[in-house]
Design an enzyme around this catalytic site. Sequence first.
Site, PDB file in Angstrom:
ATOM      1  N   ALA A  39     -22.055  85.497  -1.151  1.00 52.77           N
ATOM      2  CA  ALA A  39     -22.614  86.727  -1.717  1.00 52.77           C
ATOM      3  C   ALA A  39     -24.059  86.931  -1.272  1.00 52.77           C
ATOM      4  O   ALA A  39     -24.475  88.050  -0.941  1.00 52.77           O
ATOM      5  CB  ALA A  39     -22.530  86.691  -3.242  1.00 52.77           C
ATOM      6  N   TYR A  41     -25.408  85.678   1.467  1.00 54.31           N
ATOM      7  CA  TYR A  41     -25.369  85.981   2.901  1.00 54.31           C
ATOM      8  C   TYR A  41     -24.989  87.442   3.124  1.00 54.31           C
ATOM      9  O   TYR A  41     -25.609  88.148   3.926  1.00 54.31           O
ATOM     10  CB  TYR A  41     -24.376  85.055   3.590  1.00 54.31           C
ATOM     11  CG  TYR A  41     -24.230  85.312   5.075  1.00 54.31           C
ATOM     12  CD1 TYR A  41     -25.115  84.752   5.990  1.00 54.31           C
ATOM     13  CD2 TYR A  41     -23.215  86.130   5.561  1.00 54.31           C
ATOM     14  CE1 TYR A  41     -24.991  84.984   7.342  1.00 54.31           C
ATOM     15  CE2 TYR A  41     -23.082  86.382   6.917  1.00 54.31           C
ATOM     16  CZ  TYR A  41     -23.968  85.806   7.803  1.00 54.31           C
ATOM     17  OH  TYR A  41     -23.847  86.052   9.141  1.00 54.31           O
ATOM     18  N   LYS A 123      -6.863  87.398   2.677  1.00 56.47           N
ATOM     19  CA  LYS A 123      -7.835  86.879   3.638  1.00 56.47           C
ATOM     20  C   LYS A 123      -8.013  85.379   3.374  1.00 56.47           C
ATOM     21  O   LYS A 123      -8.698  84.978   2.433  1.00 56.47           O
ATOM     22  CB  LYS A 123      -9.176  87.612   3.510  1.00 56.47           C
ATOM     23  CG  LYS A 123     -10.224  87.181   4.524  1.00 56.47           C
ATOM     24  CD  LYS A 123     -11.490  88.010   4.386  1.00 56.47           C
ATOM     25  CE  LYS A 123     -12.534  87.597   5.423  1.00 56.47           C
ATOM     26  NZ  LYS A 123     -13.030  86.217   5.193  1.00 56.47           N
ATOM     27  N   GLU A 180      -6.018  81.422  10.959  1.00 58.32           N
ATOM     28  CA  GLU A 180      -6.929  80.553  10.222  1.00 58.32           C
ATOM     29  C   GLU A 180      -6.318  79.162  10.061  1.00 58.32           C
ATOM     30  O   GLU A 180      -5.165  79.021   9.639  1.00 58.32           O
ATOM     31  CB  GLU A 180      -7.204  81.125   8.829  1.00 58.32           C
ATOM     32  CG  GLU A 180      -7.895  82.476   8.827  1.00 58.32           C
ATOM     33  CD  GLU A 180      -9.310  82.412   9.369  1.00 58.32           C
ATOM     34  OE1 GLU A 180     -10.079  81.531   8.924  1.00 58.32           O
ATOM     35  OE2 GLU A 180      -9.635  83.237  10.232  1.00 58.32           O
ATOM     36  N   LYS A 296      -5.667  96.653   7.901  1.00 61.59           N
ATOM     37  CA  LYS A 296      -5.705  97.007   9.316  1.00 61.59           C
ATOM     38  C   LYS A 296      -4.883  98.273   9.554  1.00 61.59           C
ATOM     39  O   LYS A 296      -3.826  98.454   8.927  1.00 61.59           O
ATOM     40  CB  LYS A 296      -5.126  95.870  10.174  1.00 61.59           C
ATOM     41  CG  LYS A 296      -5.889  94.561  10.065  1.00 61.59           C
ATOM     42  CD  LYS A 296      -5.223  93.462  10.875  1.00 61.59           C
ATOM     43  CE  LYS A 296      -5.977  92.139  10.718  1.00 61.59           C
ATOM     44  NZ  LYS A 296      -5.302  91.030  11.437  1.00 61.59           N
ATOM     45  N   CYS A 415     -42.916  63.221  -8.660  1.00 62.30           N
ATOM     46  CA  CYS A 415     -41.690  63.104  -7.881  1.00 62.30           C
ATOM     47  C   CYS A 415     -40.786  62.029  -8.477  1.00 62.30           C
ATOM     48  O   CYS A 415     -41.231  60.893  -8.691  1.00 62.30           O
ATOM     49  CB  CYS A 415     -42.015  62.758  -6.431  1.00 62.30           C
ATOM     50  SG  CYS A 415     -40.557  62.429  -5.413  1.00 62.30           S
ATOM     51  N   CYS A 418     -40.629  58.958  -5.717  1.00 60.90           N
ATOM     52  CA  CYS A 418     -41.766  58.119  -5.327  1.00 60.90           C
ATOM     53  C   CYS A 418     -42.915  58.162  -6.320  1.00 60.90           C
ATOM     54  O   CYS A 418     -43.879  57.406  -6.180  1.00 60.90           O
ATOM     55  CB  CYS A 418     -42.268  58.510  -3.940  1.00 60.90           C
ATOM     56  SG  CYS A 418     -43.092  60.132  -3.866  1.00 60.90           S
ATOM     57  N   CYS A 433     -43.109  67.619  -3.700  1.00 55.83           N
ATOM     58  CA  CYS A 433     -43.656  66.267  -3.763  1.00 55.83           C
ATOM     59  C   CYS A 433     -44.731  66.153  -2.683  1.00 55.83           C
ATOM     60  O   CYS A 433     -44.516  66.555  -1.533  1.00 55.83           O
ATOM     61  CB  CYS A 433     -42.545  65.252  -3.529  1.00 55.83           C
ATOM     62  SG  CYS A 433     -43.128  63.586  -3.125  1.00 55.83           S
ATOM     63  N   CYS A 439     -42.406  59.063   0.576  1.00 56.88           N
ATOM     64  CA  CYS A 439     -41.327  59.393  -0.359  1.00 56.88           C
ATOM     65  C   CYS A 439     -39.995  59.068   0.310  1.00 56.88           C
ATOM     66  O   CYS A 439     -39.666  59.632   1.348  1.00 56.88           O
ATOM     67  CB  CYS A 439     -41.377  60.874  -0.734  1.00 56.88           C
ATOM     68  SG  CYS A 439     -40.011  61.400  -1.797  1.00 56.88           S
TER      69      CYS A 439
END
Length: 548
Positions: A39, A41, A123, A180, A296, A415, A418, A433, A439
């Site tokens: 979503a 992207y 799909k 696919e 299609k 952190c 570390c 950090c 680290c």
Amino acid sequence: MDKTLTEAEAAAEMATLAQQIALHSAHYHGADAPVITDAEYDALVRRNAALEAKFPHLIRADSPSAIVGAAPASGFGKIVHARPMLSLDNAFEDGDVAAFVTKVRRFLLLDAETLVRLTAEPKIDGLSASLRYENGVLVSGATRGDGTTGEDVTANIRTLADIPHTLPADAPDVVEVRGEVYMAKDDFLALNAAQAANGDKPFANPRNAAAGSLRQLDVGVTRARPLRFFAHGWGELSAVPADTQAGVMAAFARWSFPVSDRLVTCDSVDAALAVYRDIETVRADLPFDIDGVVYKVDRLDWQDRLGQVARSPRWAIAHKFPAEKAVTRLLAIDIQVGRTGVLTPVARLEPVGVGGVIVTNATLHNADEIARQGLRVGDLVRVQRAGDVIPQVLGWVTPAAEHDALDDYAFPTACPDCGSHVDSEAGEVARRCTGGLICPAQRIERLRHFVSRHAFDIEGLGAERIELFVAEGLIERPGDIFRLHTHRDTLLAWRGFKDKSVENLLAAIEARRDIGFDRFLFGLGIRHIGEVTARDLARAFGDWPAFS
């Protein structure tokens, strides 16, 4: 669209979008490891398309609207497709489907009474592949790659039990069947159970499992994985066995290719949308993952007239499903430290099924997002697989009294790996950090990045071996990788490290002492230098002395 956007602002945003979309395409198509949701992207792609529509004179040479997939991986041979393997435009609303048919009518100069018959089919969420047969014999199999050139996965394709190796006598001399490669849900769960039993990392979802299984240099790994195939189209055909989309797919079924039993023809937009609603209703019960319905134009002569734009055909569109949601309990919030020190909160969830996948964790993005949603450990939360890839938390649904009794979440100021101070730069949401390479989390993530596919791409030096070598003190910095040959005897003494595997690893390291300057820059993991920027810098400076 912001009406006050200037041309300069639009150009700058389009440059940023081109870089972001290229990076995420590489993660998804090239590495089978997406870092944002479908979503998110799609939102980037739609924003770029909107800007290009408003400012067509600003369309870039590297526009995402002209790019399909990602470049094929370097570990495989290459196959140039006889006909390009294109992507599909997306529809997200019913109106988008109606608009698609209207555009088809307009392009073909059809009147309102002329029937535009469509095919509709699920799909499948898998890895696109093209199978080529010559004189009835399977001769090659390729991934989509960048749409023009794909990876040669012929040996791997041959291991799929439901792909015919020969075609009947009535098949044309040249047949390219496209479809696919996927993994059924039950097979995926069984594979992950086996991964866990062996101490290996589980796959994120069936699509990643299928893609990772097919794109193996060791064909034995592919053979052991339960991969399947669905045909949905074609490339080159020396003779077309029918004059409609549905007719050709029926011919493929006669030739023993698996074809969806839910492929139907529709005589109107309303009929197509009814198919969409029906498939959406049974989606969770299907034995495989789907993320929408593909329509299609059925007549092949109309498909030929409609043709294509840069990256997609005008005669097809994918109607995406909305993300599926579920409610579960937030058990804990863990902090992951990334390559550049960014602290990313991850929700640990009571296991819940969402879209056929058991979800146990989800991204929370950053401290501000936790505060914005008001999340507290112990809350009931709504979760979705946005774009059916990376789960995310949408907010809490706990009864107010129960929620108020829970403690506010305090984001760490040190952190967790570390103990270094956590800081954030002005104007940045991310908290980092400050420990750098002291680290252990940053050290491992930077080393993983250094050897990743789009950086040094060292075969045999994956995440698990990086962690092992760091834990055993053999590697601390990238340069130590090229000194591993001095530890050959140590490696041979370890369980699971045989002469051949050690020699192969050391040879792979030696082979990467000389790489392209852009890969070298990207591999260094410098903040704000992604693949696209690294290529631009390499073209501008040429080599390291000029750059430094």
